[in-house]
Structures are given as structure tokens and as C-alpha cells.
Design an enzyme around this catalytic site. Structure first.
Site, PDB file in Angstrom:
ATOM      1  N   ASP A  79      -5.919  -4.342   2.312  1.00 56.19           N
ATOM      2  CA  ASP A  79      -5.339  -3.007   2.086  1.00 56.19           C
ATOM      3  C   ASP A  79      -6.152  -2.173   1.101  1.00 56.19           C
ATOM      4  OD1 ASP A  79      -4.434  -4.993   0.208  1.00 56.19           O
ATOM      5  OD2 ASP A  79      -2.915  -3.596  -0.531  1.00 56.19           O
ATOM      6  N   GLU A 137      -1.674  -6.280  -0.491  1.00 53.39           N
ATOM      7  CA  GLU A 137      -1.779  -6.992  -1.776  1.00 53.39           C
ATOM      8  C   GLU A 137      -1.386  -6.085  -2.929  1.00 53.39           C
ATOM      9  OE1 GLU A 137      -2.874  -8.353  -5.507  1.00 53.39           O
ATOM     10  OE2 GLU A 137      -3.938  -6.673  -4.625  1.00 53.39           O
ATOM     11  N   GLU A 138      -1.654  -4.784  -2.786  1.00 52.45           N
ATOM     12  CA  GLU A 138      -1.494  -3.856  -3.924  1.00 52.45           C
ATOM     13  C   GLU A 138      -0.056  -3.396  -4.145  1.00 52.45           C
ATOM     14  OE1 GLU A 138      -3.831  -3.224  -5.958  1.00 52.45           O
ATOM     15  OE2 GLU A 138      -5.781  -3.280  -4.956  1.00 52.45           O
ATOM     16  N   HIS A 363      -9.923   0.287  -8.975  1.00 46.26           N
ATOM     17  CA  HIS A 363      -8.921   1.367  -8.853  1.00 46.26           C
ATOM     18  C   HIS A 363      -9.447   2.696  -9.389  1.00 46.26           C
ATOM     19  CE1 HIS A 363      -5.265  -1.586  -8.398  1.00 46.26           C
ATOM     20  NE2 HIS A 363      -6.370  -2.028  -7.816  1.00 46.26           N
TER      21      HIS A 363
HETATM   22 ZN   LIG Z   1      -6.463  -3.824  -6.853  1.00 49.18          ZN
HETATM   23 ZN   LIG Z   2      -7.671  -6.288  -5.409  1.00 48.44          ZN
END
Ligand SMILES: [Zn+2]
Ligand SMILES: [Zn+2]
Length: 392
Positions: A79, A137-138, A363
Site C-alpha cells: 500500500d 500496512e499503513e 512518509h
Molecule cells: Zn510507512
Molecule cells: Zn512501511
């Protein structure tokens, strides 16, 4: 150079092409439809793999090896993040408001590469290798939790591994650590309930801002005076919202923060320690409170023997000069959900370099990876697939 290395080397251009396609077409958690379709189509071109979709946006490829051995799960997360990309390279995100800013495009390319290598020589693979391309995952509680709880993914799995690229480490460096590797990222929500009124007459009010400020400073005592210095605990109040204007004392103040621990026992104790402070401080000032504590991912605790094997694999595959023992990090990861069900270990591959301008933090809108790390990652994971499936 071993044959494994030669074979990964021959995949170099393909790894880069996969990664760039994914980078151009990012999708955030639970929306990875095109991503999953793409991964599935690539896997279906590889002979000998059984390819399924355990959930709408995840893909599983299973390879049954040619001799007896363990069942291994390899995991890549797929993702992207809701970030507007600021990179200007040709393969930057084509989708407004979405970006691969954590390196999951790289993880996906690496695991596709490993699938290709294993499928080309199934007779050399012992046991069974399950390759899961995991969604979301996020986004807590995370795609891993859904796969573990609601599909049979982990049934019969003997060992699990996976990797994260890390822009804060030099490209090509492999780091592994036994035991506690990543923290549990829990969240605390506090509302301080005071009594509003005129800013000129605080004596007629219970000022939630003044009380909230006391809560914040006193919470640091939980860390410094109630927890042994060697037991890692981080309490950060990251959000403090109250009031509307300069001459009105508001009714309430809303606080939020993150609480990070490694030790399961300390993690269990933390809510009570924190609420005790909130209760004491608010009561002392005649205020009330609401308290809500949300558990995030579990702490990521690597199994010692698996970490030890990964270290050996790293020393053989990338050599001593590209290996270091990892430091624990306060970041969280839903890979921990798999480790509830089977022994395993998670490791990092450095992806930062000046040449690739890839030292930006994860990020960040300028995040990218040095693509050399794709080759390192594929070497490690391919060697791990062969080694960890081999019975003792
Ligand atoms: Zn991340
Ligand atoms: Zn990651």
C-alpha cells in the site's frame, strides 16, 4: 559470485521496472485494486505458482517445492500513503494525493523477483513458500491482522520473514536483530472536562487548558519516575485542542498522544499508569475527564533462531562490510501479527544514498529509494527462502 547472486543480477532491470510501475500508480490501503491486479498478472506469468486473492486487494502466490521441508511465509506490503508526491523524476506518482512514500513499491518488486527466481527452479526449493502481497500496512488495525484472523494464510506456516527498506541506512546495508525490534504504537485520547466562563474571571471557572497543561507535564513523570530507565517507554502528547478565542475559558480540552513500548507487561501496565495521572491531576483541580486507550500493532519481537539465520545469510550474501546488528526502533509494524502465529524475524535493508537523493525520511513527499537496494533485498529474501525452508 554464487549462482543466486548471478540470477538476482540478471533480474536487476526487471526489479527496477516493477518498482517504477508501482511507484507511478500508488494506491492507499484497502484501495490497492489496480496494484493487486498488476501483481496477480505478473505472478500468473511465472510457471508453477498457485495464485489467489485472499482478500479483495491482497495477492498470495504459493510454490510447492520439489523436496520435503518447512512451510515459509514471505511478506511484502503493497500500500501507498495519502501524500502528494514532490519528486520530479519521470516515474513520480500519476495519482493525485497518493504516493509510495514508505518503500512498499520496492518491497513488492523484491518479492515479485523472488517469486520469479523460485518459480524458475522449483526442484531446488524444499517445503513450501507462500508469498503474501499484503494490503493496508499503513492503516490500523492493518491488513496483516485481517489476513491472519480471517483467512487460512498462517495455517501450517513454520516460519515467517520479510523486510523493510530503510532510507536512514546506507543503500545495501542489511541489519538484523534478535528479540525486540519494533515498538507497539498505542494511542491515548484524553478529554479534560472543566467549566467555561469569562477570561477575566478564571476563579468562576475550571480552566481545562491550565489543567490539560498539568496533565501533559505530569505524564512525563510516568516515564521518568514509574518505569525503570532500561524499560523503553515513550509517551508523547502530540495533539492539544481547546478554546475558540482570547477572552473565553472553554469547557473542555482534548489531548491525544502516542504510547510506545516493547515489553508486553509494560504495555499492559501503561494505560493504568497514564490514567492514574490524568485522574489525579484533574481531581486536584476540580475537573473531570474522559479516557480512551487504543491498542495499535503488537510489538515486533523477532525469534532468536530466525534472526540468527538471517544474520548468517546476510554475512554470506552481502558480506561483513554490508552487515550490522540492528538497533531497536520505536516505530510500529503490522508484521507483528504474523509473529503471533509462527516464529520469524523482520529485517531492514538500507536504501539511502546521496547519488539517488534517497535519504529523505519515510512518509516525506520527497521520499525515494536507491534502487540498488532492490537487488540487495532480492538476494537476501531469495537466500532466506532456500535456507529457512530447509529442515534442521
Ligand atoms: Zn510507512
Ligand atoms: Zn512501511
Amino acid at each position: 559470485m554464487t549462482t543466486t547472486q548471478d540470477r538476482v543480477e540478471s533480474l536487476r532491470d526487471q526489479l527496477v521496472a516493477w518498482r517504477r510501475h508501482l511507484h507511478r500508480n500508488p494506491e492507499v490501503g484497502f484501495h490497492e485494486h489496480d496494484t493487486a491486479d498488476y501483481i496477480e498478472a505478473e505472478l500468473r506469468q511465472m510457471p508453477g505458482l498457485t495464485v489467489t486473492r485472499p482478500t479483495a486487494t491482497s495477492v498470495l502466490a504459493v510454490l510447492k517445492g520439489g523436496k520435503p521441508g518447512r512451510t515459509l511465509l514471505l511478506r511484502a506490503d503493497i500500500d501507498a500513503l495519502p501524500i502528494e508526491e514532490e519528486n520530479t523524476f519521470e516515474f513520480r506518482s500519476q495519482r493525485p494525493g497518493a504516493m509510495h512514500a514508505c518503500g512498499h513499491d520496492g518491497h513488492t518488486a523484491i518479492l515479485l523477483g523472488v517469486a520469479r527466481l523460485l518459480s524458475e527452479n522449483p526442484e531446488e526449493v524444499p517445503g513450501e513458500v507462500r508469498m503474501i502481497f499484503q494490503h493496508a500496512e499503513e492503516i490500523g488495525p492493518g491488513g496483516a491482522e485481517e489476513l491472519v484472523m480471517e483467512t487460512g494464510l498462517m495455517d501450517g506456516v513454520d516460519v515467517v520473514t520479510g523486510l523493510h527498506l530503510n532510507s536512514q541506512l546506507p543503500a545495501g546495508l542489511v541489519v538484523v536483530k534478535p528479540g525486540a525490534f519494533m515498538a507497539a504504537p498505542d494511542t491515548v485520547h484524553i478529554t479534560v472536562k472543566g467549566k467555561g466562563g469569562h477570561g477575566a474571571h478564571p476563579e468562576q471557572t475550571v480552566d481545562p487548558i491550565a489543567v490539560g497543561a498539568q496533565v501533559v507535564t505530569n505524564l512525563q513523570h510516568v516515564v521518568s519516575r514509574h518505569v525503570a530507565a532500561l524499560d523503553a517507554l515513550v509517551v508523547s502528547i502530540t495533539y492539544f485542542q481547546s478554546g475558540t478565542t482570547h477572552n473565553v475559558i472553554p469547557d473542555t480540552a482534548v489531548l491525544m498522544g502516542t504510547v510506545r513500548t516493547f515489553d508486553p507487561e509494560l504495555r499492559q501496565r501503561a494505560p493504568e499508569l497514564i490514567e492514574r495521572v490524568v485522574k489525579g491531576v484533574t481531581e486536584a483541580h476540580g475537573a473531570g475527564y474522559d479516557f480512551r486507550y487504543e491498542l495499535g500493532y503488537r510489538p515486533l519481537i523477532n525469534t532468536d533462531w530466525v534472526a540468527a539465520q538471517l544474520k548468517e545469510i546476510a554475512l554470506e550474501t552481502v558480506g561483513e562490510e554490508h552487515y550490522q546488528d540492528a538497533q531497536p526502533t520505536m516505530g510500529g509494524e503490522d508484521f507483528s501479527a504474523y509473529l503471533e502465529k509462527a516464529p520469524g524475524a523482520y529485517f531492514n535493508v538500507g536504501s539511502g544514498s546521496d547519488e539517488a537523493d534517497s535519504r529523505w525520511p519515510h512518509h516525506h513527499p520527497r521520499f525515494t529509494i536507491d534502487e540498488e537496494s532492490l537487488v540487495t533485498g532480492a538476494r537476501m529474501l531469495h537466500a532466506a527462502a532456500l535456507r529457512l525452508t530447509t529442515p534442521e
